[in-house]
Scaffold this active site. Structure first.
Site, PDB file in Angstrom:
ATOM      1  N   ASP A 110      22.555  -1.922 -45.160  1.00 59.31           N
ATOM      2  CA  ASP A 110      23.219  -2.844 -44.225  1.00 59.31           C
ATOM      3  C   ASP A 110      22.343  -3.010 -42.984  1.00 59.31           C
ATOM      4  O   ASP A 110      22.009  -2.028 -42.319  1.00 59.31           O
ATOM      5  CB  ASP A 110      24.595  -2.256 -43.855  1.00 59.31           C
ATOM      6  CG  ASP A 110      25.450  -3.236 -43.054  1.00 59.31           C
ATOM      7  OD1 ASP A 110      24.899  -4.063 -42.298  1.00 59.31           O
ATOM      8  OD2 ASP A 110      26.680  -3.171 -43.186  1.00 59.31           O
ATOM      9  N   GLY A 163      31.514  -5.505 -35.734  1.00 66.16           N
ATOM     10  CA  GLY A 163      30.333  -4.649 -35.622  1.00 66.16           C
ATOM     11  C   GLY A 163      30.022  -4.366 -34.166  1.00 66.16           C
ATOM     12  O   GLY A 163      30.756  -4.796 -33.268  1.00 66.16           O
ATOM     13  N   ASN A 164      28.923  -3.669 -33.929  1.00 64.17           N
ATOM     14  CA  ASN A 164      28.566  -3.337 -32.553  1.00 64.17           C
ATOM     15  C   ASN A 164      28.106  -4.547 -31.750  1.00 64.17           C
ATOM     16  O   ASN A 164      28.254  -4.563 -30.533  1.00 64.17           O
ATOM     17  CB  ASN A 164      27.508  -2.238 -32.525  1.00 64.17           C
ATOM     18  CG  ASN A 164      28.128  -0.881 -32.754  1.00 64.17           C
ATOM     19  OD1 ASN A 164      28.836  -0.365 -31.899  1.00 64.17           O
ATOM     20  ND2 ASN A 164      27.924  -0.319 -33.937  1.00 64.17           N
ATOM     21  N   THR A 203      23.157  -4.119 -36.120  1.00 63.56           N
ATOM     22  CA  THR A 203      22.618  -3.506 -34.907  1.00 63.56           C
ATOM     23  C   THR A 203      21.843  -2.256 -35.301  1.00 63.56           C
ATOM     24  O   THR A 203      20.701  -2.053 -34.893  1.00 63.56           O
ATOM     25  CB  THR A 203      23.783  -3.111 -33.969  1.00 63.56           C
ATOM     26  OG1 THR A 203      24.644  -4.224 -33.835  1.00 63.56           O
ATOM     27  CG2 THR A 203      23.261  -2.653 -32.630  1.00 63.56           C
ATOM     28  N   TYR A 247      30.735  12.531 -46.572  1.00 66.49           N
ATOM     29  CA  TYR A 247      30.593  13.194 -45.277  1.00 66.49           C
ATOM     30  C   TYR A 247      31.408  14.492 -45.250  1.00 66.49           C
ATOM     31  O   TYR A 247      32.508  14.551 -45.806  1.00 66.49           O
ATOM     32  CB  TYR A 247      31.066  12.266 -44.152  1.00 66.49           C
ATOM     33  CG  TYR A 247      29.949  11.523 -43.420  1.00 66.49           C
ATOM     34  CD1 TYR A 247      28.750  11.197 -44.059  1.00 66.49           C
ATOM     35  CD2 TYR A 247      30.091  11.168 -42.082  1.00 66.49           C
ATOM     36  CE1 TYR A 247      27.739  10.527 -43.379  1.00 66.49           C
ATOM     37  CE2 TYR A 247      29.079  10.485 -41.389  1.00 66.49           C
ATOM     38  CZ  TYR A 247      27.908  10.176 -42.051  1.00 66.49           C
ATOM     39  OH  TYR A 247      26.919   9.523 -41.368  1.00 66.49           O
ATOM     40  N   ASP A 276      32.501   0.447 -41.566  1.00 65.16           N
ATOM     41  CA  ASP A 276      31.797  -0.678 -42.195  1.00 65.16           C
ATOM     42  C   ASP A 276      30.962  -0.167 -43.374  1.00 65.16           C
ATOM     43  O   ASP A 276      30.891  -0.800 -44.435  1.00 65.16           O
ATOM     44  CB  ASP A 276      30.936  -1.440 -41.176  1.00 65.16           C
ATOM     45  CG  ASP A 276      29.962  -0.566 -40.389  1.00 65.16           C
ATOM     46  OD1 ASP A 276      30.057   0.686 -40.456  1.00 65.16           O
ATOM     47  OD2 ASP A 276      29.097  -1.136 -39.700  1.00 65.16           O
ATOM     48  N   ARG A 277      30.378   1.018 -43.210  1.00 64.33           N
ATOM     49  CA  ARG A 277      29.619   1.621 -44.315  1.00 64.33           C
ATOM     50  C   ARG A 277      30.549   1.926 -45.489  1.00 64.33           C
ATOM     51  O   ARG A 277      30.230   1.670 -46.642  1.00 64.33           O
ATOM     52  CB  ARG A 277      28.948   2.921 -43.845  1.00 64.33           C
ATOM     53  CG  ARG A 277      27.886   2.717 -42.789  1.00 64.33           C
ATOM     54  CD  ARG A 277      27.391   4.054 -42.234  1.00 64.33           C
ATOM     55  NE  ARG A 277      26.723   4.870 -43.239  1.00 64.33           N
ATOM     56  CZ  ARG A 277      26.360   6.145 -43.043  1.00 64.33           C
ATOM     57  NH1 ARG A 277      26.633   6.729 -41.892  1.00 64.33           N
ATOM     58  NH2 ARG A 277      25.748   6.810 -43.993  1.00 64.33           N
TER      59      ARG A 277
HETATM   60  N1  LIG Z   1      24.927 -16.431 -37.161  1.00 65.90           N
HETATM   61  C1  LIG Z   1      24.435 -15.311 -36.618  1.00 65.90           C
HETATM   62  N2  LIG Z   1      24.856 -14.908 -35.402  1.00 65.90           N
HETATM   63  C2  LIG Z   1      24.382 -13.788 -34.850  1.00 65.90           C
HETATM   64  N3  LIG Z   1      23.463 -12.987 -35.432  1.00 65.90           N
HETATM   65  C3  LIG Z   1      23.002 -13.334 -36.621  1.00 65.90           C
HETATM   66  C4  LIG Z   1      23.465 -14.493 -37.303  1.00 65.90           C
HETATM   67  N4  LIG Z   1      22.838 -14.569 -38.479  1.00 65.90           N
HETATM   68  C5  LIG Z   1      22.006 -13.519 -38.555  1.00 65.90           C
HETATM   69  N5  LIG Z   1      22.062 -12.771 -37.420  1.00 65.90           N
HETATM   70  C6  LIG Z   1      21.312 -11.539 -37.185  1.00 65.90           C
HETATM   71  O1  LIG Z   1      22.218 -10.495 -37.456  1.00 65.90           O
HETATM   72  C7  LIG Z   1      21.974  -9.377 -36.614  1.00 65.90           C
HETATM   73  C8  LIG Z   1      23.294  -8.691 -36.356  1.00 65.90           C
HETATM   74  O2  LIG Z   1      23.838  -8.309 -37.599  1.00 65.90           O
HETATM   75  P1  LIG Z   1      25.344  -7.900 -37.769  1.00 65.90           P
HETATM   76  O3  LIG Z   1      25.474  -7.449 -39.184  1.00 65.90           O
HETATM   77  O4  LIG Z   1      26.260  -8.976 -37.311  1.00 65.90           O
HETATM   78  O5  LIG Z   1      25.419  -6.678 -36.749  1.00 65.90           O
HETATM   79  P2  LIG Z   1      26.654  -5.795 -36.269  1.00 65.90           P
HETATM   80  O6  LIG Z   1      27.549  -5.619 -37.471  1.00 65.90           O
HETATM   81  O7  LIG Z   1      26.034  -4.526 -35.814  1.00 65.90           O
HETATM   82  O8  LIG Z   1      27.360  -6.525 -35.159  1.00 65.90           O
HETATM   83  C9  LIG Z   1      21.289  -9.929 -35.374  1.00 65.90           C
HETATM   84  O9  LIG Z   1      20.187  -9.110 -35.075  1.00 65.90           O
HETATM   85  C10 LIG Z   1      20.784 -11.314 -35.794  1.00 65.90           C
HETATM   86  O10 LIG Z   1      19.374 -11.318 -35.902  1.00 65.90           O
HETATM   87  C1  LIG Z   2      26.089   3.296 -38.133  1.00 73.69           C
HETATM   88  C2  LIG Z   2      26.871   2.251 -37.357  1.00 73.69           C
HETATM   89  C3  LIG Z   2      26.530   2.349 -35.889  1.00 73.69           C
HETATM   90  C4  LIG Z   2      26.470   0.852 -37.898  1.00 73.69           C
HETATM   91  O1  LIG Z   2      27.097  -0.134 -37.102  1.00 73.69           O
HETATM   92  P1  LIG Z   2      26.613  -1.661 -37.044  1.00 73.69           P
HETATM   93  O2  LIG Z   2      25.144  -1.696 -36.963  1.00 73.69           O
HETATM   94  O3  LIG Z   2      27.088  -2.285 -38.348  1.00 73.69           O
HETATM   95  O4  LIG Z   2      27.300  -2.270 -35.868  1.00 73.69           O
HETATM   96  C5  LIG Z   2      28.401   2.423 -37.604  1.00 73.69           C
HETATM   97  O5  LIG Z   2      28.661   2.449 -38.974  1.00 73.69           O
HETATM   98  C6  LIG Z   2      28.936   3.671 -36.939  1.00 73.69           C
HETATM   99  O6  LIG Z   2      29.230   3.693 -35.777  1.00 73.69           O
HETATM  100  N1  LIG Z   2      29.075   4.765 -37.732  1.00 73.69           N
HETATM  101  C7  LIG Z   2      29.569   6.046 -37.263  1.00 73.69           C
HETATM  102  C8  LIG Z   2      28.546   7.115 -37.445  1.00 73.69           C
HETATM  103  C9  LIG Z   2      28.254   7.409 -38.915  1.00 73.69           C
HETATM  104  O7  LIG Z   2      28.447   6.556 -39.809  1.00 73.69           O
HETATM  105  O8  LIG Z   2      27.792   8.545 -39.161  1.00 73.69           O
HETATM  106  K   LIG Z   3      28.083  -4.121 -39.659  1.00 75.11           K
END
Ligand SMILES: Nc1ncnc2c1ncn2[C@@H]1O[C@H](COP(=O)(O)OP(=O)(O)O)[C@@H](O)[C@H]1O
Ligand SMILES: CC(C)(COP(=O)(O)O)[C@@H](O)C(=O)NCCC(=O)O
Ligand SMILES: [K+]
Length: 249
Positions: A122, A8-9, A125, A93, A102-103
């Site tokens: 979901d 993820g981001n 970030t 889309y 991821d979506r």
């Molecule tokens: N073990 C963990 N480590 C890091 N972040 C966590 C954890 N459990 C829950 N979180 C929460 O998850 C969020 C990030 O979600 P995540 O789905 O991993 O994001 P992304 O896919 O965008 O990287 C953070 O804001 C944090 O609050």
């Molecule tokens: C929307 C998102 C930023 C979510 O990312 P995440 O929060 O899981 O890191 C990612 O799915 C993304 O970069 N999507 C591309 C743009 C779109 O889905 O329209």
């Molecule tokens: K994600």
């Protein structure tokens, strides 16, 4: 053993499965490639035969991680790729390759588990909502800032909003109007998130009545689960879809 990664981001979610994919041998959430290698090397008897991953990062970042894994474990790495249609789900889309992977995988996993209409939410970030009808047609979705982005925007663009992580966590023990900055901000952002969720539910009901399944996933799913008691909280929903998109052979 199979290594699965969801990049993820903010974080890399990883897990190692036995070859028959029936058992999780190790898992973690890390904030860097180095921390991922450390987490993996700490697993006793690690013998990777296959790696599948999904990434919403740049091609350069994903390529660097892929090379690292190949070098460290001599394993073949398969990355989930965009598709117009898969496992009975049709990407809604206009330019299907622009939908976050991821979506897409969470949608594949959700439709598979629901065997019918579903709303996939979901909380990472960013927060995303996707609507898939009973025929597998993706109607589209919404993207808004997640908790980390909302609070950081306030911290970055104001002069007087400053507080630490511990205070932030404690502030969410109640949702009455805040009497300190940290309470006001944390509770305000959480209520925005919950309001977003309730709006998505209303829209889903307008399409499908009560005949749909709600899935909650992503690191912050627990922050909203109490406003959707009927929802299925599936932390590994992206991995469910990843196994569908990248089968072993
Ligand atoms: N073990 C963990 N480590 C890091 N972040 C966590 C954890 N459990 C829950 N979180 C929460 O998850 C969020 C990030 O979600 P995540 O789905 O991993 O994001 P992304 O896919 O965008 O990287 C953070 O804001 C944090 O609050
Ligand atoms: C929307 C998102 C930023 C979510 O990312 P995440 O929060 O899981 O890191 C990612 O799915 C993304 O970069 N999507 C591309 C743009 C779109 O889905 O329209
Ligand atoms: K994600």
């Amino acid at each position: 053993m199979i290594l699965e990664l969801d990049c993820g981001n903010s974080f890399i979610k990883w897990r190692v499965l036995a070859v028959n994919a029936a058992q999780v041998l190790g898992e973690g959430v890390v904030d860097s490639n180095l921390a991922l290698l450390e987490g993996l090397e700490a697993l006793k008897g690690l013998a990777l035969t296959f790696c599948r991953l999904v990434s919403v990062r740049t091609a350069e970042e994903t390529g660097a991680l892929t090379s690292l894994l190949k070098d460290a474990f001599d394993v073949s790495v398969v990355c989930a790729a965009p598709a117009r249609e898969m496992s009975g789900v049709r990407n809604g889309y206009e330019e299907f390759e622009r939908l976050g992977l991821d979506r897409w995988l969470a949608m594949l996993g959700g439709f598979h588990l629901a065997s019918g209409a579903c709303l996939v939410l979901d909380f990472g970030t960013a927060v995303t909502a996707d609507f898939i009808d009973a025929d597998g047609e993706h109607l589209g979705g919404f993207i808004c800032p997640g908790m980390p982005l909302m609070r950081n925007q306030l911290r970055t663009h104001t002069r007087k909003i400053r507080y630490g992580d511990l205070a932030a966590e404690q502030a969410l023990e109640s949702l009455v109007p805040g009497r300190a900055t940290v309470e006001a901000v944390e509770r305000g952002c959480l209520l925005m998130l919950r309001g977003f969720v309730l709006t998505q539910l209303e829209l889903a009901r307008s399409y499908w009545g009560e005949d749909f399944v709600v899935f909650l996933t992503g690191g912050d799913a627990s922050l909203v689960s109490e406003v959707v008691p009927q929802a299925r909280v599936v932390p590994d929903l992206v991995f469910v879809g990843l196994a569908m998109a990248c089968p072993l052979s």
